[in-house]
Each structure stands twice: as structure tokens, then as C-alpha cells.
Write an enzyme that holds these catalytic residues in place. Structure first.
Site, PDB file in Angstrom:
ATOM      1  CD  GLU A 198     -29.409   0.415  -9.712  1.00 43.46           C
ATOM      2  OE1 GLU A 198     -29.718  -0.666  -9.737  1.00 43.46           O
ATOM      3  OE2 GLU A 198     -29.931   1.300  -9.112  1.00 43.46           O
ATOM      4  CG  HIS A 239     -37.076  -3.287 -16.745  1.00 45.06           C
ATOM      5  ND1 HIS A 239     -38.172  -2.578 -16.485  1.00 45.06           N
ATOM      6  CD2 HIS A 239     -36.474  -3.415 -15.568  1.00 45.06           C
ATOM      7  CE1 HIS A 239     -38.429  -2.318 -14.874  1.00 45.06           C
ATOM      8  NE2 HIS A 239     -37.226  -3.089 -14.547  1.00 45.06           N
TER       9      HIS A 239
END
Length: 329
Positions: free
Chosen positions: A63, A132
């Protein structure tokens, strides 16, 4: 008469991205598995086949790396769309998002823009545990220079995403997995957009204002239905845009109903809900008949177990009971 078609939230996102890629040669999509795999949540289904490797780009699992590439390309005039599989993974990219994308226009004296959209699944999608499941609306709304959007239906998802891609500011676009399969009618007009910074009153009422964004809008709608059985008329407001915030719609509603409940998945402290409660207390205090209530997720890392996850999120019956006591006090 405006022509429409019915589609899901995930396909509305795909249609928005595809239409903007066709319209503007500077727009491209980058992220993990967005191309050949069609996206982790299938939001880019068929796009790689149509647009090829230069417009729909599969990235390595880094990322920090692909976000930096995208931010740099935006500063040079492209208009990237960055997909995070989960907004939790954006923690790897915070320096690029906060110190570069959000601040460059200001620090360059307006000479350099960063037109970029960061999008992906946000908050608790169901048994994906603590790493998450966080709601990042409040995190990013706290950063000057970023716009933060959280659509709660397919219509707004498409209209807001198209508006975000065309915007010259960096935009945080928060989606919710529980909404991806929901359907709405959609205009076929290629220039259809939804205005950034404008909330939507999806149900009018007189006794209490229910204010929410993203999936908790569905919770608010269910609360409103149950309250009707007890003779309580609830107004439901879908914020759509977290930053900029539509203060006028919120305050006008509270001045009419004299009560407010904000529903969010995030924990309360330093959250969007607390900020809105503060806004109402400051600018509509004389109209209130009861303290503003903020119904939030529990202040805990999200449990994996299904029964515990449910308890950690706002619950319809609990909210209904609190409102009945509030109204009848």
C-alpha cells in the site's frame, strides 16, 4: 422522462469508474487485484478487459508503494483512483495521504493540485475481526485538505464517486461491504453526479432526528420503522458527506424535532458522531428537549466471534428503547 436502470452498489461503483475512464484519459484505477481478478469485492468487474493494463493496474501487496505512485501521478496531472481492499490497510499509506495528498495544494500556494480518489471497504463487514473492521470516517475527517464521503446506497455511490473523480481535491471514499449487493434505480445520464457536501433527508419526521452515514443508515431506517408502532415520528438523515458536512440540513431537522440521535459504527470518543453532537449543542441548544444521544460501536477491537461482533455494533432494539424513554420523559 429520465431513463434509468437498476443496479447494485458494487456495479454502480464499477459503472462510475468506467464512465469516467472513458470520459477522461487522465483517469486510471490502481490497487491489489483490481485487474485480472476484478477486485477483491468485484467492484472492477470487466474493467481490465475493456481498458487494459495502463488504465486498470494490478499492484504488488504494498500500500505504501502504490499509494505513493498514485499521489505523485496526481500531482503531475493524472486523476488516479486508488483501491484499498480494506481501509485498515490504508494505515500503511498514511504519510502519502495525510502529508502529501491532503497538504500539497495549500503548501504550494495553490500551484499544485492532487486530484485523487482513495476508495475501498470500510468498517465492520462481518466476521473479519479487529484488523479489518474499523470505521475511518472520523480519522480522515480530522485532516484539513481531505474530503470524506460515505454513501449508503447505490445511487449515491455512483453519483458521489463520479463527482469525487472530477474533483480537484483528494477524496476519501468509504464503502461498506454490507451495502455492495443492495440495488437502486440509476439515471443513464453520463453526467449524473451527486453534490459533495449535501446530506439527504430520506424520511421526514416530527419527533426525533436520526442521523447516520454508510451502513448505519439502514439501522436508522429500521429504528424509524419500529418507532412508528409506538407513535413516534422519526426523521432520517443520510449524511453522505462527512467532510464537508451539511450543517444546515442537520440543524434544520433538529430545530423541527427538538431531539437527535447519531448512529455510527465507530466508537464514540473523538468521532463523527461526537462532532455532530457538539455542533447541535452549540448551534441548536435552545431547540433541544433532550440531550443529544450518540449511539456508537463499543470501544474495543472488533471481536471475530459473530455474537460478540453483533454486541459491539449499534443495535436497533437498544436504540428504540432509549428513544422511547427520551420522547416520553
Amino acid at each position: 422522462m429520465t431513463q434509468t436502470y437498476k443496479t447494485t452498489y458494487r456495479n454502480a461503483l464499477r459503472d462510475a469508474m468506467s464512465e469516467e475512464i472513458r470520459r477522461d484519459e487522465k483517469v486510471y484505477l490502481i490497487g491489489e487485484e483490481v485487474a485480472e481478478y476484478n477486485g477483491a469485492y468485484k467492484c472492477s468487474q470487466g474493467m481490465w478487459e475493456e481498458f487494459g493494463d495502463k488504465r486498470v493496474i494490478d499492484s504488488p501487496i504494498t500500500e505504501y508503494g502504490f499509494t505513493g505512485i498514485a499521489v505523485g501521478s496526481a500531482m503531475k496531472g493524472l486523476r488516479p483512483i486508488v483501491e484499498f481492499m480494506s481501509w485498515d490497510f490504508s494505515m500503511q499509506s498514511c504519510d502519502h495521504i495525510i502529508n502529501s495528498a491532503a497538504k500539497t495544494h495549500y503548501m504550494s500556494g495553490g500551484k499544485v493540485s492532487c486530484p485523487i480518489v482513495f476508495r475501498g471497504q470500510n468498517a465492520a463487514s462481518g466476521r473479519v475481526a479487529a484488523q479489518h473492521s474499523q470505521d475511518f470516517a472520523g480519522w480522515y475527517a480530522n485532516i484539513p485538505g481531505l474530503k470524506v464521503l460515505a454513501p449508503a446506497n447505490a445511487y449515491d455511490a455512483k453519483g458521489l464517486l463520479k463527482a469525487a473523480i472530477r474533483d480537484n481535491a483528494p477524496v476519501i471514499f468509504l464503502e461498506h461491504e454490507k451495502l455492495y449487493g443492495m440495488e437502486n434505480e440509476m439515471p443513464t445520464d453520463l453526467d449524473f453526479t451527486v453534490e459533495i457536501g449535501k446530506a439527504n433527508v430520506i424520511k421526514e419526521g416530527t419527533d426525533i432526528s436520526l442521523i447516520a452515514y454508510s451502513y448505519p443508515v439502514e439501522v436508522a431506517k429500521e429504528v424509524a420503522k419500529k418507532l412508528e408502532k409506538d407513535g413516534i415520528s422519526a426523521e432520517v438523515i443520510d449524511l453522505r458527506s462527512i467532510s464537508p458536512l451539511d450543517e444546515t440540513t442537520i440543524l434544520d431537522s433538529v430545530k423541527k424535532t427538538s431531539r437527535a440521535v447519531i448512529i455510527q459504527e465507530a466508537w464514540s470518543y473523538a468521532s463523527v458522531g461526537d462532532s455532530i453532537a457538539s455542533l447541535i449543542q452549540q448551534k441548536a441548544f435552545d431547540y433541544l428537549d433532550a440531550p443529544v444521544l450518540v449511539e456508537s460501536g463499543a470501544a474495543t477491537p472488533m471481536p471475530y466471534a459473530e455474537n460478540l461482533e453483533k454486541l459491539a455494533l449499534p443495535q436497533v432494539d437498544v436504540i428504540v428503547d432509549k428513544i422511547i424513554k427520551m420522547v416520553n420523559k
